[in-house]
Design a protein around this motif. Structure first.
Motif, PDB file in Angstrom:
ATOM      1  N   ILE A 165      28.528  -7.536  20.664  1.00 55.55           N
ATOM      2  CA  ILE A 165      27.408  -7.723  21.587  1.00 55.55           C
ATOM      3  C   ILE A 165      26.397  -8.713  21.015  1.00 55.55           C
ATOM      4  N   LYS A 166      26.029  -8.549  19.766  1.00 60.18           N
ATOM      5  CA  LYS A 166      25.044  -9.448  19.141  1.00 60.18           C
ATOM      6  C   LYS A 166      25.540 -10.889  19.095  1.00 60.18           C
ATOM      7  N   TYR A 225      36.955 -22.687  25.275  1.00 57.69           N
ATOM      8  CA  TYR A 225      35.747 -23.385  24.834  1.00 57.69           C
ATOM      9  C   TYR A 225      35.668 -23.533  23.325  1.00 57.69           C
ATOM     10  N   GLY A 226      36.806 -23.518  22.664  1.00 62.44           N
ATOM     11  CA  GLY A 226      36.889 -23.940  21.278  1.00 62.44           C
ATOM     12  C   GLY A 226      36.405 -22.982  20.215  1.00 62.44           C
ATOM     13  N   HIS A 227      36.501 -21.712  20.449  1.00 60.38           N
ATOM     14  CA  HIS A 227      36.095 -20.738  19.438  1.00 60.38           C
ATOM     15  C   HIS A 227      37.347 -20.004  18.975  1.00 60.38           C
ATOM     16  N   GLN A 228      37.347 -19.569  17.760  1.00 60.09           N
ATOM     17  CA  GLN A 228      38.500 -18.842  17.255  1.00 60.09           C
ATOM     18  C   GLN A 228      38.504 -17.394  17.742  1.00 60.09           C
ATOM     19  N   ILE A 229      39.626 -16.752  17.652  1.00 65.19           N
ATOM     20  CA  ILE A 229      39.744 -15.340  17.991  1.00 65.19           C
ATOM     21  C   ILE A 229      39.317 -14.532  16.773  1.00 65.19           C
ATOM     22  N   MET A 230      38.418 -13.574  17.016  1.00 72.07           N
ATOM     23  CA  MET A 230      37.918 -12.738  15.924  1.00 72.07           C
ATOM     24  C   MET A 230      37.905 -11.282  16.390  1.00 72.07           C
ATOM     25  N   GLN A 231      37.733 -10.388  15.452  1.00 68.06           N
ATOM     26  CA  GLN A 231      37.594  -8.983  15.775  1.00 68.06           C
ATOM     27  C   GLN A 231      36.271  -8.496  15.204  1.00 68.06           C
ATOM     28  N   PHE A 232      35.475  -7.824  16.047  1.00 67.49           N
ATOM     29  CA  PHE A 232      34.150  -7.359  15.647  1.00 67.49           C
ATOM     30  C   PHE A 232      33.992  -5.879  15.968  1.00 67.49           C
ATOM     31  N   GLU A 233      33.104  -5.221  15.221  1.00 67.50           N
ATOM     32  CA  GLU A 233      32.636  -3.911  15.649  1.00 67.50           C
ATOM     33  C   GLU A 233      31.876  -4.134  16.948  1.00 67.50           C
ATOM     34  N   LYS A 234      31.805  -3.109  17.781  1.00 64.61           N
ATOM     35  CA  LYS A 234      31.221  -3.282  19.113  1.00 64.61           C
ATOM     36  C   LYS A 234      29.796  -3.850  19.081  1.00 64.61           C
ATOM     37  N   GLU A 235      28.939  -3.339  18.219  1.00 68.18           N
ATOM     38  CA  GLU A 235      27.559  -3.818  18.155  1.00 68.18           C
ATOM     39  C   GLU A 235      27.514  -5.295  17.749  1.00 68.18           C
ATOM     40  N   THR A 236      28.360  -5.693  16.819  1.00 67.19           N
ATOM     41  CA  THR A 236      28.421  -7.093  16.393  1.00 67.19           C
ATOM     42  C   THR A 236      28.957  -7.966  17.517  1.00 67.19           C
ATOM     43  N   MET A 279      19.956  -1.589  20.339  1.00 66.15           N
ATOM     44  CA  MET A 279      20.779  -2.290  21.326  1.00 66.15           C
ATOM     45  C   MET A 279      19.994  -3.486  21.879  1.00 66.15           C
ATOM     46  N   ILE A 280      20.692  -4.509  22.251  1.00 63.41           N
ATOM     47  CA  ILE A 280      20.103  -5.725  22.788  1.00 63.41           C
ATOM     48  C   ILE A 280      19.456  -5.419  24.150  1.00 63.41           C
ATOM     49  N   GLU A 281      18.277  -5.928  24.350  1.00 63.50           N
ATOM     50  CA  GLU A 281      17.570  -5.715  25.601  1.00 63.50           C
ATOM     51  C   GLU A 281      17.955  -6.792  26.611  1.00 63.50           C
ATOM     52  N   LEU A 282      17.923  -6.427  27.888  1.00 64.04           N
ATOM     53  CA  LEU A 282      18.311  -7.329  28.959  1.00 64.04           C
ATOM     54  C   LEU A 282      17.429  -8.581  29.010  1.00 64.04           C
ATOM     55  N   GLN A 283      16.169  -8.487  28.607  1.00 67.40           N
ATOM     56  CA  GLN A 283      15.286  -9.655  28.672  1.00 67.40           C
ATOM     57  C   GLN A 283      15.721 -10.772  27.734  1.00 67.40           C
ATOM     58  N   GLU A 284      16.594 -10.479  26.776  1.00 71.04           N
ATOM     59  CA  GLU A 284      17.103 -11.512  25.881  1.00 71.04           C
ATOM     60  C   GLU A 284      18.235 -12.319  26.521  1.00 71.04           C
ATOM     61  N   VAL A 285      18.712 -11.849  27.657  1.00 66.62           N
ATOM     62  CA  VAL A 285      19.818 -12.496  28.367  1.00 66.62           C
ATOM     63  C   VAL A 285      19.243 -13.401  29.446  1.00 66.62           C
TER      64      VAL A 285
END
Length: 87
Positions: free
Chosen positions: A50-51, A37-48, A1-7
């Protein structure tokens, strides 16, 4: 899982709320929605989901950061800025 220090520090609260919402979602995939803000709508697995959000948020590129903020806010049902005008 992504760590808070990366945010970036200024986005810790939003990220923590977003992360809790993603983790509590019962579905294996979630929509990634960034319309203002100009991004398309996508569907991801939860981990993706977040990443992808973290990669935008930590990129240092203002439009990418705004995309991450919008995606997290929309995931939380809190997005209000529907008047962004792209130049």
């Amino acid at each position: 899982m992504i760590e808070l220090q990366e945010v970036p520090t200024e986005h810790h609260k939003l990220y923590q709320d977003y992360l809790a919402k993603v983790k509590s979602n019962q579905l294996p995939r979630m929509m990634f929605v960034v319309l203002d803000y100009g991004h398309q709508i996508m569907q991801f697995e939860k981990e993706t989901h977040i990443k992808w959000t973290i990669s935008l948020l930590s990129s240092g590129i203002e439009n990418n950061v705004q995309q991450a903020i919008e995606a997290m806010s929309r995931t939380l049902g809190e997005w209000r800025n529907r008047c962004h005008i792209r130049g």
